[in-house]
Scaffold this motif. Structure first.
Motif, PDB file in Angstrom:
ATOM      1  N   GLN A  87     -23.572  28.886   9.486  1.00  0.00           N
ATOM      2  CA  GLN A  87     -24.148  29.123  10.803  1.00  0.00           C
ATOM      3  C   GLN A  87     -23.128  29.033  11.930  1.00  0.00           C
ATOM      4  O   GLN A  87     -23.476  29.268  13.077  1.00  0.00           O
ATOM      5  N   GLY A  88     -21.907  28.691  11.602  1.00  0.00           N
ATOM      6  CA  GLY A  88     -20.901  28.599  12.651  1.00  0.00           C
ATOM      7  C   GLY A  88     -21.067  27.390  13.544  1.00  0.00           C
ATOM      8  O   GLY A  88     -20.497  27.313  14.625  1.00  0.00           O
ATOM      9  N   ILE A  89     -21.869  26.412  13.096  1.00  0.00           N
ATOM     10  CA  ILE A  89     -22.071  25.218  13.905  1.00  0.00           C
ATOM     11  C   ILE A  89     -21.006  24.187  13.545  1.00  0.00           C
ATOM     12  O   ILE A  89     -20.800  23.880  12.370  1.00  0.00           O
ATOM     13  N   LEU A  90     -20.341  23.646  14.541  1.00  0.00           N
ATOM     14  CA  LEU A  90     -19.310  22.644  14.260  1.00  0.00           C
ATOM     15  C   LEU A  90     -19.938  21.357  13.733  1.00  0.00           C
ATOM     16  O   LEU A  90     -21.070  21.037  14.058  1.00  0.00           O
ATOM     17  N   VAL A  91     -19.182  20.644  12.925  1.00  0.00           N
ATOM     18  CA  VAL A  91     -19.646  19.348  12.444  1.00  0.00           C
ATOM     19  C   VAL A  91     -18.602  18.288  12.770  1.00  0.00           C
ATOM     20  O   VAL A  91     -17.448  18.607  13.036  1.00  0.00           O
ATOM     21  N   ASP A  92     -19.015  17.033  12.735  1.00  0.00           N
ATOM     22  CA  ASP A  92     -18.093  15.924  13.001  1.00  0.00           C
ATOM     23  C   ASP A  92     -16.924  15.944  12.002  1.00  0.00           C
ATOM     24  O   ASP A  92     -17.080  16.430  10.891  1.00  0.00           O
ATOM     25  N   GLY A  93     -15.817  15.366  12.422  1.00  0.00           N
ATOM     26  CA  GLY A  93     -14.704  15.204  11.487  1.00  0.00           C
ATOM     27  C   GLY A  93     -13.614  16.244  11.623  1.00  0.00           C
ATOM     28  O   GLY A  93     -12.762  16.381  10.758  1.00  0.00           O
ATOM     29  N   ILE A  94     -13.638  16.988  12.728  1.00  0.00           N
ATOM     30  CA  ILE A  94     -12.579  17.974  12.957  1.00  0.00           C
ATOM     31  C   ILE A  94     -11.279  17.246  13.282  1.00  0.00           C
ATOM     32  O   ILE A  94     -11.273  16.286  14.042  1.00  0.00           O
TER      33      ILE A  94
END
Lengths: 596, 132
Positions: free
Chosen positions: B114-121
């Motif tokens: 979905q192209g949604i960012l998630v934590d941990g970048i």
């Protein structure tokens, strides 16, 4: 399906978390909800490496970078930036030189601090696929050298670039090549020294594992320049993955005709073989390395004759380190002028450091020469673990010395480190905090050198052993002030008289800790006290009767049954039988056990 | 295997290899050729990168997502191993750290799908010398 178009990235690195970045995240989330911004998501990230200006918040997609954000700023960021579309100017980063506001993270100088030349392909290409290396200009430098340049021209380019040996000594690479070239002989060799031995340093392994073709290419260029048709990689057998990937790289290069007979249709032929080392530290020294490759004992011999005249099997041999080689193709493609524009006056280019010890972002970094220790440790490294105080950093491994707070703003290059009493070495950087005892640290490195001494010369074989014994005496509380004088005298003698680099530099950790932390040595010999509570024989564990609840846990975990006491009555440690292992202190739930 | 006989050969080869890399990078069909690189030096492997790589392949196959999973060398973020880099077509590559199996699922379901960012970048903190 939820669709987000705006993101707020908040640094969740240790440094920023200590300055309330978790609270900032919560406040931002609350503000986003409050203003009903369904297209905005708040994300916690890893360390931005910009800890001195933390906590940092980055807005996506416009890359606005806010620094030193407080939890109370969250509402304003959401209201101004997202709802009204205006930047919160007071939170923008200010360029310290021009005093201008920097709106975009890409223009913040900090991110130009890490520049990857030697590590350019590490973490970018698949190391087992030659095609990916070629797509990144691989082997073009070799082609350019063979087809368009004479060996002299290539050597001149390397000399002009100012590249110096990255293995630690810092000898000018171009000059070394020229010396080997000038010697007349029917057979010459080029050697890649991949015998990485400094405790904590692993850049050579990473390069061989991440970009092995760059070494193959650079060795071939070296062969062309020095007149050698054969290359040898001396690598420690305890690096199996590096060996494996290097083998694949050599095989692929041969399949493509980039190694072998008549490369690029010229009359230059070159082949590479691998030689395994057993992991002896002294074999990083070039004469010992060559003896080991010949099947002899890994012992250093007196120079001259230098390997460039009389090396492997008596033939002229050019030995360079892995990281040195990794720089060569880029220098030929970009030119000496470009390379020499990076770095300081006498140290050009970049240096890879393995950052380890009590630092938050343990990792492999590459910075231009001249970057300060502060930028490395507190910037890229993210500061000291658990908010403790910085004490010292050991550079150059067992051959180097420690640098302290007063050296933090020292631009790192070969000459500055030497004049500060340490050395570049291969690039290990071990950070120590207030809990580390410097006498014990010096002893640790002596342990290593005593173990690794080849035994050929007396100063190193016997002298280091004696040094170690004196340190042992001091750390066990039996030292006297006379021992400190003896320590310094003996260290100086070893330095002046040992045969090879290992012995000549082995007393460095002792001398530099004595120079910088003499008071700690004095505390050990005068008061028989270890200020950092690290030297076991000098510490004693106690139970605070006011805090002890008599839960009996400590008595149960004590491996030598040194703790006695009845239930619900404060316990007592018997100092005679206590072995100072610290288990009781670790397990006590009431913080009643302390060390003195 | 065709041997590289001249410098021009090599340069031609480089152009075509670059073009094929480019094609992957500029693809506009978002469900095609997601590129995943797993940092696999000794340290990454010790931290479990091999398991993570096979798990990625397993889940991507199960979920029928067309992606390219490759290994690469050390990215330098040793404190956050295993680390992976994901490049969605037409987007800047993103690095994720501390990747475990749960994180793999989250990355696939949220970011890749979905192209949604998630934590941990992990923010990239360096610039690498690029090809000419």
């Amino acid at each position: 399906m939820a669709q987000y178009t705006n993101y707020i990235l908040v640094c969740g690195g240790t440094g920023c978390r200590a300055s309330q970045s978790e609270q900032i995240i919560e406040n931002l989330k609350a503000a986003v909800d409050q203003y009903g911004l369904e297209d905005t998501q708040v994300i916690r990230t890893g360390c931005f490496g910009f800890c001195e200006k933390g906590p940092v918040v980055k807005m996506i997609p416009d890359n606005t970078f806010y620094v030193q954000v407080q939890p109370s700023d969250a509402d304003e960021i959401v209201r101004e930036h997202l709802v009204k579309g205006r930047k919160v100017e007071r939170l923008l980063y200010v360029n310290p030189e021009t005093h201008e506001l920097v709106p975009d993270s890409k223009h913040i100088g900090f991110y130009k601090k890490q520049l990857r030349i030697a590590l350019r392909n590490c973490g970018f290409i698949n190391p087992e696929n030659i095609d990916e290396y070629i797509a990144r200009d691989g082997y073009v430098a070799l082609g350019k050298a063979l087809v368009e340049m004479t060996p002299e021209e290539v050597i001149k380019e390397i000399m002009d670039s100012g590249l110096r040996g990255r293995g630690g000594g810092g000898f000018p690479t171009g000059l070394k090549w020229q010396i080997t070239r000038k010697v007349q002989a029917p057979q010459k060799y080029v050697v890649c020294n991949a015998d990485e031995g400094d405790p904590g340093a692993f850049m050579d392994r990473s390069i061989l594992e991440g970009d092995p073709h760059s070494i193959v290419e650079a060795m071939a260029i070296n062969g062309y320049c020095t007149g050698a048709s054969k290359g040898l990689v001396y690598i420690r057998a305890e690096y199996p993955l590096a060996v494996e990937r290097l083998k694949i790289a050599i095989r692929q290069a041969k399949e493509y005709g980039l190694l072998g007979e008549n490369i690029f249709g010229t009359d230059f032929s070159f082949d590479i073989e691998i030689r395994y080392g057993a992991g002896a530290f002294v074999c990083g020294e070039e004469t010992a390395l060559i003896h080991s490759m010949e099947g002899l004992r890994g012992e250093a011999t007196v120079k001259p004759p230098f390997p460039s005249e009389h090396g492997y099997k008596g033939c002229p041999t050019n030995v360079n380190n892995v990281e040195t080689y990794a720089n060569i193709p880029v220098i030929l493609l970009r030119g000496a002028k470009w390379f020499s524009s990076i770095g300081t006056e006498k140290s050009k280019g970049t240096k890879v450091f393995a950052l380890a010890g009590k630092v938050n972002n343990v990792g492999l970094i590459e910075v231009p020469m001249g970057t300060t220790l502060r930028e490395v440790i507190f910037g890229i490294g993210g500061g000291i673990k658990d908010g403790k105080k910085f004490k010292a950093v050991q550079t150059g491994g067992p051959s180097g010395g420690c640098l302290t707070e007063k050296h933090l703003d020292l631009p790192i290059d070969y000459d500055n480190l030497l004049s500060a009493g340490s050395m570049m070495g291969s690039g290990g950087m071990i950070v120590m905090d207030e809990d580390d005892c410097m006498v014990a640290m010096a002893k640790f490195y002596l342990d290593f050198t005593v173990e690794e001494s080849c035994g050929k010369c007396a100063p190193c074989r016997i002298g280091n052993k004696r040094l170690h014994e004196i340190l042992q005496k001091i750390t066990s509380g039996n030292g006297t002030e006379d021992d400190l004088t003896r320590l310094r005298n003996l260290a100086t003698v070893i330095k002046d008289t040992a045969l090879c680099g290992l012995g000549q530099t082995s007393p460095n950790p002792v001398l530099s800790t004595m120079d910088n932390f003499y008071d700690e040595y004095l505390a050990h010999v005068r008061e028989h006290r270890c200020p950092s509570h690290q030297c076991r024989e000098l510490t004693q564990y106690f139970i605070n009767p006011e805090k002890c609840k008599g839960c009996t846990l400590c008595a149960r975990v004590c491996p030598v049954h040194a703790i006695t006491g009845d239930r619900k009555i404060p316990h007592i440690i018997d100092p005679q039988s206590c072995i100072r292992c610290g288990t009781c202190m670790e397990k006590c739930k009431f913080g009643a056990i302390y060390v003195h | 295997m065709n041997k590289v006989k001249t410098l021009d050969d090599l340069k031609k080869m480089r152009e075509s290899l670059r073009a094929s890399l480019d094609l992957r990078e500029k693809s506009n069909t978002p469900d095609q050729l997601v590129q995943i690189k797993v940092s696999m030096a000794t340290c990454g492997i010790a931290a479990g990168a091999k398991e993570i790589m096979s798990y990625f392949i397993e889940v991507l196959n199960r979920e029928n997502i067309d992606a390219l999973v490759t290994q690469t060398g050390c990215m330098g973020y040793c404190y956050a191993e295993p680390t992976i880099e994901i490049k969605l077509p037409g987007k800047e590559p993103l690095v994720f750290g501390y990747v475990d199996k749960t994180k793999v699922e989250e990355i696939i379901n949220k970011y890749i799908r979905q192209g949604i960012l998630v934590d941990g970048i992990i923010p990239v903190t360096y610039t690498a010398v690029k090809p000419e």
